[in-house]
Design a protein around this motif. Structure first.
Motif, mmCIF file in Angstrom:
data_model
loop_
_atom_site.group_PDB
_atom_site.id
_atom_site.type_symbol
_atom_site.label_atom_id
_atom_site.label_comp_id
_atom_site.label_asym_id
_atom_site.label_seq_id
_atom_site.Cartn_x
_atom_site.Cartn_y
_atom_site.Cartn_z
ATOM 1 N N GLU A 67 -57.617 -43.010 -72.207
ATOM 2 C CA GLU A 67 -58.122 -41.651 -72.415
ATOM 3 C C GLU A 67 -57.370 -40.606 -71.605
ATOM 4 O O GLU A 67 -57.285 -39.439 -72.002
ATOM 5 C CB GLU A 67 -59.622 -41.591 -72.093
ATOM 6 C CG GLU A 67 -59.990 -41.622 -70.610
ATOM 7 C CD GLU A 67 -59.938 -43.014 -69.971
ATOM 8 O OE1 GLU A 67 -60.243 -43.125 -68.759
ATOM 9 O OE2 GLU A 67 -59.599 -43.979 -70.678
ATOM 10 N N GLU A 70 -54.077 -39.224 -73.540
ATOM 11 C CA GLU A 70 -54.159 -38.598 -74.856
ATOM 12 C C GLU A 70 -53.323 -37.317 -74.895
ATOM 13 O O GLU A 70 -53.406 -36.475 -74.013
ATOM 14 C CB GLU A 70 -55.610 -38.281 -75.205
ATOM 15 C CG GLU A 70 -56.451 -39.517 -75.473
ATOM 16 C CD GLU A 70 -57.887 -39.170 -75.844
ATOM 17 O OE1 GLU A 70 -58.171 -37.961 -75.985
ATOM 18 O OE2 GLU A 70 -58.708 -40.096 -75.979
ATOM 19 N N SER A 75 -48.683 -41.918 -75.557
ATOM 20 C CA SER A 75 -49.736 -42.204 -76.535
ATOM 21 C C SER A 75 -49.155 -42.524 -77.904
ATOM 22 O O SER A 75 -49.805 -43.193 -78.722
ATOM 23 C CB SER A 75 -50.714 -41.038 -76.635
ATOM 24 O OG SER A 75 -50.068 -39.874 -77.123
#
Length: 397
Positions: A67, A70, A75
């Motif tokens: 997370e 991101e 990513s």
């Protein structure tokens, strides 16, 4: 135009930067390249150049904190986000005036690891505890361990002037770091960072698989801010800065380059801005010598006092790669010390002679270097002047 960006000056924790939406220059593509390049990495860079943030980013990656990444380059590159036990060591906070301080620091780091992962060791020596905890973490979690050691050389730099203590410190570190080689079957990835490299002291005598990326062109910009990153990410910061200081944006771009650009750590590649100085200038909304305001390295002052170096002609010094990679013989040659500490940088490389030409990277370093030493040596040392006449230099190219 009021300042609209929060800059992470002095913040070296990747998760905090991302969670608090602080300004971040995306270095995650280098993370992806690092872990594909080798399982054992060594990196040397000057102080306050982003090494600790790089290690913190690696920690977040290996803990599988997807997370936090991101919207960043990695990513789109990483398809598997696995979590591993991460053993982190930071040797920078302590002042190593004796061997016991080193053992206390190492054991303190090991205490945190025991608490984090619910494991323990009955051994007392740091190296034995280290080895036991690696094995225990592997057995408990069924995953290999990641080891990140930041500022590995701080204990050595603290005692360069004390030969007896230096030998004891090196011996202790050699035993501790050799655990990494002996635990290879339980280790997923290991990385060590520091300011300096000591090629002949055999600190890493057991780690013959440690890959040194410090002077590889592909990792030239792994720390710091490259020219292309500066142009890509700092358009709005420069606009706000120029309005606050009542100067044109063109003048601001040029002054940032003159003051803080000019570092180079490989044969080829982009020049690099000092990240601490750049972010500090934007945060404070004024130009200043920020890198030097954090303090002169005491080990450099001690070496100059001990050996009486002639420092008046440092611009244009030439050394081969072996010399720049080795700080062992500080009694004869201060140039590798100055290069690794960030006072000198690579200006050019001759592939015929295989020699690097060195010089001061920018105006901040040139002026700060001489001003800093002058505070300690008002009339030179040993009858030799340590400060050249002030020169007018063009740092814009």
């Amino acid at each position: 135009m009021p300042k609209t960006i929060n800059y992470p000056v002095g913040i070296q924790t990747f998760s905090k930067i991302r969670e608090e939406n602080l300004f971040y220059v995306d270095k995650t593509s280098f993370i992806y390249e690092l872990i594909k390049y080798s399982d054992y990495i060594f990196l040397s860079r000057p102080r306050r150049f982003g090494k600790s943030l790089l290690m913190s980013t690696l920690e977040a990656y290996f803990k599988g904190r997807k997370e936090l990444f991101e919207g960043l380059a990695i990513s789109d590159l990483e398809t598997e986000w696995e979590s591993y036990p991460v053993f982190g060591f930071d040797l920078s906070p302590a002042n190593y005036i004796d061997i016991e301080r080193l053992r206390i620091r190492l054991n303190g780091n090991l205490n945190f690891i025991e608490q984090d992962y619910g494991i323990s060791s009955s051994s007392h020596s740091p190296q034995e505890r280290f080895m036991e905890l690696i094995r225990q973490a592997y057995e408990k979690y069924g995953k290999k361990v990641v080891i990140l050691i930041d500022e590995y050389d701080k204990p050595i730099l603290d005692c360069l002037h004390n030969q007896e203590l230096l030998e004891n410190i090196k011996s202790e570190l050699r035993s501790f770091y050799s655990v990494i080689k002996g635990s290879d079957e339980f280790i997923r990835f290991a990385m060590l960072t520091g300011v300096s490299k000591f090629g002949k002291v055999s600190i890493f005598s057991g780690l013959n698989n440690l890959k040194d990326i410090s002077m590889l062109p592909k990792f030239n910009a792994v720390c710091g801010i490259s020219e292309s990153e500066f142009k890509r990410d700092f358009t709005r910061p420069v606009a706000e800065f120029s309005e606050e200081n009542d100067i044109s944006e063109e003048e601001a771009w040029k002054e940032f380059k003159r003051l803080y650009d000019g570092y180079h750590f490989a044969k080829k590649g982009e020049f690099i801005y000092n990240p601490f100085s750049v972010l500090s200038a934007f945060d404070s909304e004024e130009f200043n010598h920020y890198w030097f305001s954090t303090g002169s390295p005491s080990y450099l002052i001690k070496l100059v006092k001990r050996y009486g170096y002639l420092l008046a002609n440092l611009e244009g010094e030439r050394r081969n790669e072996a010399a720049l990679n080795d700080m062992t013989d500080t009694g004869r040659d201060l140039v590798p010390v100055l290069y690794q500490a960030g006072y000198l940088t690579i200006k050019s490389y001759n592939p015929i002679t295989r020699q690097y030409t060195l010089g001061f990277p920018n105006r901040e370093v040139y002026e700060g270097f001489w001003d800093s030493l002058s505070n300690y040596f008002l009339r030179g040392y040993g009858g030799q002047s340590i400060s050249p006449l002030r020169q007018t230099a063009d740092w814009s190219t």
